[in-house]
Design a protein around this motif. Sequence first.
Motif, PDB file in Angstrom:
ATOM      1  N   TYR A  24       0.942  -1.549  -0.119  1.00 46.90           N
ATOM      2  CA  TYR A  24       0.106  -0.095   0.595  1.00 46.90           C
ATOM      3  C   TYR A  24       1.286   0.967   0.285  1.00 46.90           C
ATOM      4  O   TYR A  24       0.715   2.538  -0.993  1.00 46.90           O
ATOM      5  CB  TYR A  24      -0.506  -0.215   1.424  1.00 46.90           C
ATOM      6  CG  TYR A  24      -2.104  -0.865   0.868  1.00 46.90           C
ATOM      7  CD1 TYR A  24      -3.524  -1.023   0.426  1.00 46.90           C
ATOM      8  CD2 TYR A  24      -2.388  -2.249   1.899  1.00 46.90           C
ATOM      9  CE1 TYR A  24      -4.066  -1.704  -0.249  1.00 46.90           C
ATOM     10  CE2 TYR A  24      -2.477  -2.904   1.621  1.00 46.90           C
ATOM     11  CZ  TYR A  24      -4.432  -2.616   0.985  1.00 46.90           C
ATOM     12  OH  TYR A  24      -5.241  -3.448   0.459  1.00 46.90           O
ATOM     13  N   LEU A  25       2.180   1.166   0.695  1.00 44.79           N
ATOM     14  CA  LEU A  25       2.751   2.386   0.748  1.00 44.79           C
ATOM     15  C   LEU A  25       3.305   2.805  -0.501  1.00 44.79           C
ATOM     16  O   LEU A  25       3.200   3.794  -1.457  1.00 44.79           O
ATOM     17  CB  LEU A  25       3.955   2.097   1.643  1.00 44.79           C
ATOM     18  CG  LEU A  25       3.853   2.158   3.009  1.00 44.79           C
ATOM     19  CD1 LEU A  25       4.511   2.389   4.429  1.00 44.79           C
ATOM     20  CD2 LEU A  25       3.142   3.874   3.314  1.00 44.79           C
ATOM     21  N   GLU A  26       3.823   1.665  -1.118  1.00 47.07           N
ATOM     22  CA  GLU A  26       4.464   1.956  -2.505  1.00 47.07           C
ATOM     23  C   GLU A  26       3.266   2.980  -4.011  1.00 47.07           C
ATOM     24  O   GLU A  26       3.760   3.129  -4.835  1.00 47.07           O
ATOM     25  CB  GLU A  26       4.171  -0.015  -3.027  1.00 47.07           C
ATOM     26  CG  GLU A  26       5.980   0.255  -2.535  1.00 47.07           C
ATOM     27  CD  GLU A  26       6.070  -1.768  -2.802  1.00 47.07           C
ATOM     28  OE1 GLU A  26       7.594  -2.181  -3.046  1.00 47.07           O
ATOM     29  OE2 GLU A  26       5.007  -2.727  -3.499  1.00 47.07           O
ATOM     30  N   ARG A  27       2.408   2.269  -3.321  1.00 46.99           N
ATOM     31  CA  ARG A  27       0.549   2.463  -4.445  1.00 46.99           C
ATOM     32  C   ARG A  27       0.680   4.587  -3.957  1.00 46.99           C
ATOM     33  O   ARG A  27       0.174   4.882  -5.007  1.00 46.99           O
ATOM     34  CB  ARG A  27      -0.175   1.988  -4.094  1.00 46.99           C
ATOM     35  CG  ARG A  27      -0.319   0.507  -4.874  1.00 46.99           C
ATOM     36  CD  ARG A  27      -1.472   0.218  -4.259  1.00 46.99           C
ATOM     37  NE  ARG A  27      -1.818  -1.519  -3.773  1.00 46.99           N
ATOM     38  CZ  ARG A  27      -2.423  -2.253  -3.282  1.00 46.99           C
ATOM     39  NH1 ARG A  27      -3.527  -1.538  -3.469  1.00 46.99           N
ATOM     40  NH2 ARG A  27      -1.708  -3.311  -3.668  1.00 46.99           N
ATOM     41  N   THR A  28       0.969   4.890  -2.496  1.00 45.65           N
ATOM     42  CA  THR A  28       0.327   6.057  -2.579  1.00 45.65           C
ATOM     43  C   THR A  28       1.487   6.647  -2.772  1.00 45.65           C
ATOM     44  O   THR A  28       1.069   8.074  -3.489  1.00 45.65           O
ATOM     45  CB  THR A  28       0.199   6.244  -1.021  1.00 45.65           C
ATOM     46  OG1 THR A  28       1.387   6.119  -0.032  1.00 45.65           O
ATOM     47  CG2 THR A  28      -0.265   5.417  -0.226  1.00 45.65           C
TER      48      THR A  28
END
Length: 126
Positions: A24-28
């Motif tokens: 999820y961090l990579e997508r943000t």
Amino acid sequence: RPPEGGPRRVAALVAHMHNCGLRYLERTDPAAPVPQTLDRHRVTPAQALKALGAKRKAVLGVVGAALAGNGKIIGFPGGAVKYLTYYMVHDAHHRGQIMDLARRLGHPISRRTMAGMWEWSARARE
């Protein structure tokens, strides 16, 4: 490893908790630094502690920025509140699995440690 067999050891559960949050961090913000993944077969307690701390800081940065803005998080439907809720519920589920596995392996978690998991004001100061 669980006494009755099975695929998930404590290290694998910790690595899973950490690595899922990274997706999820990579997508943000693809340009933002994301902590390294943990190898579920080789992670040490020291590596896990360092990585989980780095992930916590990154998540707080994403949520803080969203709350200071319009509440939305790129790459996550539902905004900052749902993002933080997902993060907390997912990790709590796996902490429960780890506590159960430790107990079944003959290493029960102390009452003090269990209570400490729920002392949110103390966790917030950390």
